[in-house]
Design a protein around this motif. Structure first.
Motif, PDB file in Angstrom:
ATOM      1  N   SER A  83      21.097  20.905 -47.056  1.00 16.05           N
ATOM      2  CA  SER A  83      21.406  19.741 -46.897  1.00 16.05           C
ATOM      3  C   SER A  83      20.034  19.270 -47.883  1.00 16.05           C
ATOM      4  O   SER A  83      19.672  20.300 -48.256  1.00 16.05           O
ATOM      5  CB  SER A  83      21.370  19.297 -45.454  1.00 16.05           C
ATOM      6  OG  SER A  83      20.138  19.935 -45.132  1.00 16.05           O
ATOM      7  N   GLU A  84      20.745  17.940 -47.524  1.00 16.21           N
ATOM      8  CA  GLU A  84      19.279  17.146 -48.669  1.00 16.21           C
ATOM      9  C   GLU A  84      18.110  16.812 -48.323  1.00 16.21           C
ATOM     10  O   GLU A  84      17.012  16.947 -48.135  1.00 16.21           O
ATOM     11  CB  GLU A  84      20.022  15.549 -48.190  1.00 16.21           C
ATOM     12  CG  GLU A  84      21.282  15.190 -49.693  1.00 16.21           C
ATOM     13  CD  GLU A  84      21.207  13.836 -49.041  1.00 16.21           C
ATOM     14  OE1 GLU A  84      20.690  13.300 -49.032  1.00 16.21           O
ATOM     15  OE2 GLU A  84      22.816  13.791 -49.943  1.00 16.21           O
ATOM     16  N   ASP A  85      17.835  17.592 -46.516  1.00 13.47           N
ATOM     17  CA  ASP A  85      16.706  17.926 -45.967  1.00 13.47           C
ATOM     18  C   ASP A  85      16.009  18.627 -46.187  1.00 13.47           C
ATOM     19  O   ASP A  85      16.341  20.123 -45.524  1.00 13.47           O
ATOM     20  CB  ASP A  85      16.689  17.601 -44.127  1.00 13.47           C
ATOM     21  CG  ASP A  85      15.541  17.402 -43.538  1.00 13.47           C
ATOM     22  OD1 ASP A  85      14.682  17.539 -44.317  1.00 13.47           O
ATOM     23  OD2 ASP A  85      15.673  17.677 -42.149  1.00 13.47           O
ATOM     24  N   ALA A  86      14.911  18.886 -47.183  1.00 12.68           N
ATOM     25  CA  ALA A  86      14.136  20.746 -47.337  1.00 12.68           C
ATOM     26  C   ALA A  86      12.786  20.577 -46.683  1.00 12.68           C
ATOM     27  O   ALA A  86      11.773  20.536 -47.247  1.00 12.68           O
ATOM     28  CB  ALA A  86      13.555  20.287 -49.083  1.00 12.68           C
ATOM     29  N   SER A  87      12.474  19.657 -44.746  1.00  8.69           N
ATOM     30  CA  SER A  87      10.910  20.030 -44.699  1.00  8.69           C
ATOM     31  C   SER A  87      10.819  20.991 -44.263  1.00  8.69           C
ATOM     32  O   SER A  87      10.041  21.460 -43.928  1.00  8.69           O
ATOM     33  CB  SER A  87      11.717  18.539 -43.807  1.00  8.69           C
ATOM     34  OG  SER A  87      12.349  18.718 -42.277  1.00  8.69           O
ATOM     35  N   VAL A  88      11.905  21.805 -43.917  1.00  6.45           N
ATOM     36  CA  VAL A  88      11.423  22.798 -43.929  1.00  6.45           C
ATOM     37  C   VAL A  88      11.208  23.722 -44.744  1.00  6.45           C
ATOM     38  O   VAL A  88      10.222  24.717 -44.404  1.00  6.45           O
ATOM     39  CB  VAL A  88      12.812  23.758 -42.738  1.00  6.45           C
ATOM     40  CG1 VAL A  88      13.106  25.808 -42.418  1.00  6.45           C
ATOM     41  CG2 VAL A  88      13.110  23.556 -41.269  1.00  6.45           C
ATOM     42  N   LEU A  89      11.746  23.737 -45.529  1.00  2.80           N
ATOM     43  CA  LEU A  89      11.699  24.374 -47.092  1.00  2.80           C
ATOM     44  C   LEU A  89       9.751  24.384 -47.312  1.00  2.80           C
ATOM     45  O   LEU A  89       9.072  24.853 -47.734  1.00  2.80           O
ATOM     46  CB  LEU A  89      11.814  24.208 -48.065  1.00  2.80           C
ATOM     47  CG  LEU A  89      13.289  25.125 -47.792  1.00  2.80           C
ATOM     48  CD1 LEU A  89      14.432  25.088 -49.160  1.00  2.80           C
ATOM     49  CD2 LEU A  89      13.380  26.360 -47.963  1.00  2.80           C
ATOM     50  N   ALA A 124       7.541  23.003 -45.387  1.00  2.00           N
ATOM     51  CA  ALA A 124       6.570  23.578 -44.492  1.00  2.00           C
ATOM     52  C   ALA A 124       6.636  24.624 -44.574  1.00  2.00           C
ATOM     53  O   ALA A 124       5.513  24.972 -44.657  1.00  2.00           O
ATOM     54  CB  ALA A 124       7.640  23.471 -43.132  1.00  2.00           C
ATOM     55  N   LEU A 125       7.472  25.748 -45.185  1.00  5.97           N
ATOM     56  CA  LEU A 125       7.284  26.625 -45.121  1.00  5.97           C
ATOM     57  C   LEU A 125       6.201  27.145 -46.691  1.00  5.97           C
ATOM     58  O   LEU A 125       5.068  27.980 -46.688  1.00  5.97           O
ATOM     59  CB  LEU A 125       8.561  27.811 -46.184  1.00  5.97           C
ATOM     60  CG  LEU A 125       8.513  29.313 -45.749  1.00  5.97           C
ATOM     61  CD1 LEU A 125       8.051  30.074 -45.160  1.00  5.97           C
ATOM     62  CD2 LEU A 125       9.774  29.773 -46.187  1.00  5.97           C
ATOM     63  N   GLU A 126       6.404  25.931 -47.380  1.00 11.66           N
ATOM     64  CA  GLU A 126       5.712  26.406 -48.657  1.00 11.66           C
ATOM     65  C   GLU A 126       4.407  26.066 -48.523  1.00 11.66           C
ATOM     66  O   GLU A 126       3.556  26.369 -49.067  1.00 11.66           O
ATOM     67  CB  GLU A 126       6.219  25.645 -49.134  1.00 11.66           C
ATOM     68  CG  GLU A 126       4.893  25.194 -50.770  1.00 11.66           C
ATOM     69  CD  GLU A 126       5.993  24.139 -51.944  1.00 11.66           C
ATOM     70  OE1 GLU A 126       5.497  23.544 -52.608  1.00 11.66           O
ATOM     71  OE2 GLU A 126       6.846  24.381 -51.620  1.00 11.66           O
TER      72      GLU A 126
END
Length: 80
Positions: free
Chosen positions: A66-72, A74-76
Protein backbone atom coordinates in the motif's frame (compact mmCIF):
# COMPACT_ATOMS: atom_id res chain seq x y z
CA UNK A 1 -3.81 -40.10 29.59
CA UNK A 2 -5.78 -37.55 31.59
CA UNK A 3 -8.43 -40.11 32.51
CA UNK A 4 -5.83 -42.69 33.52
CA UNK A 5 -3.66 -40.38 35.60
CA UNK A 6 -6.30 -37.91 36.71
CA UNK A 7 -5.07 -34.65 38.15
CA UNK A 8 -1.48 -35.91 38.20
CA UNK A 9 -1.16 -35.64 34.42
CA UNK A 10 -2.44 -32.08 34.50
CA UNK A 11 -0.07 -31.12 37.29
CA UNK A 12 2.89 -32.64 35.45
CA UNK A 13 1.93 -30.73 32.29
CA UNK A 14 1.92 -27.45 34.22
CA UNK A 15 5.26 -28.34 35.82
CA UNK A 16 6.79 -29.01 32.39
CA UNK A 17 5.78 -25.46 31.43
CA UNK A 18 7.58 -23.95 34.41
CA UNK A 19 5.04 -24.44 37.19
CA UNK A 20 2.05 -22.47 38.33
CA UNK A 21 3.99 -19.33 39.21
CA UNK A 22 5.44 -19.12 35.68
CA UNK A 23 2.00 -19.68 34.18
CA UNK A 24 0.44 -17.00 36.38
CA UNK A 25 3.23 -14.60 35.40
CA UNK A 26 2.54 -15.31 31.73
CA UNK A 27 -1.19 -14.71 32.23
CA UNK A 28 -0.43 -11.39 33.95
CA UNK A 29 1.91 -10.41 31.14
CA UNK A 30 -0.73 -11.10 28.50
CA UNK A 31 -3.47 -9.40 30.53
CA UNK A 32 -1.36 -6.27 30.87
CA UNK A 33 -1.16 -5.96 27.08
CA UNK A 34 -4.82 -6.16 26.12
CA UNK A 35 -5.94 -3.58 23.62
CA UNK A 36 -3.40 -2.04 21.29
CA UNK A 37 -0.38 -2.61 23.52
CA UNK A 38 0.51 -6.13 22.34
CA UNK A 39 3.81 -5.36 20.61
CA UNK A 40 5.89 -6.35 23.62
CA UNK A 41 4.55 -9.92 23.73
CA UNK A 42 6.37 -11.39 20.70
CA UNK A 43 9.65 -9.75 21.72
CA UNK A 44 10.77 -12.60 23.97
CA UNK A 45 9.71 -15.28 21.52
CA UNK A 46 11.47 -13.69 18.58
CA UNK A 47 14.65 -12.65 20.38
CA UNK A 48 16.63 -15.76 19.37
CA UNK A 49 15.48 -15.45 15.74
CA UNK A 50 16.19 -11.72 15.40
CA UNK A 51 19.60 -12.06 13.67
CA UNK A 52 18.21 -14.55 11.17
CA UNK A 53 15.21 -12.35 10.41
CA UNK A 54 17.48 -9.34 10.01
CA UNK A 55 19.70 -11.23 7.57
CA UNK A 56 16.66 -12.48 5.68
CA UNK A 57 15.25 -8.98 5.20
CA UNK A 58 18.57 -7.94 3.73
CA UNK A 59 18.51 -10.78 1.22
CA UNK A 60 14.90 -10.69 0.03
CA UNK A 61 13.32 -7.63 -1.51
CA UNK A 62 10.45 -6.29 0.55
CA UNK A 63 7.87 -4.02 -1.06
CA UNK A 64 4.97 -2.17 0.52
CA UNK A 65 1.58 -3.38 -0.67
CA UNK A 66 0.00 0.00 0.00
CA UNK A 67 1.09 3.63 0.10
CA UNK A 68 1.95 3.22 3.78
CA UNK A 69 5.62 2.29 3.95
CA UNK A 70 5.98 2.86 7.69
CA UNK A 71 6.78 -0.80 8.39
CA UNK A 72 9.55 -0.79 5.80
CA UNK A 73 10.85 2.50 7.21
CA UNK A 74 10.88 1.01 10.71
CA UNK A 75 12.64 -2.11 9.45
CA UNK A 76 15.28 0.00 7.70
CA UNK A 77 15.79 1.99 10.90
CA UNK A 78 16.08 -1.19 12.98
CA UNK A 79 18.64 -2.79 10.67
CA UNK A 80 20.67 0.43 10.51
Amino acid sequence: MVQANGLGSLLSAVERLGGFEAQYAQIEKVSAHHGDNWEVLPHGHLKADRPVMSDLTGVIGLKATSEDASVLDALEHATA
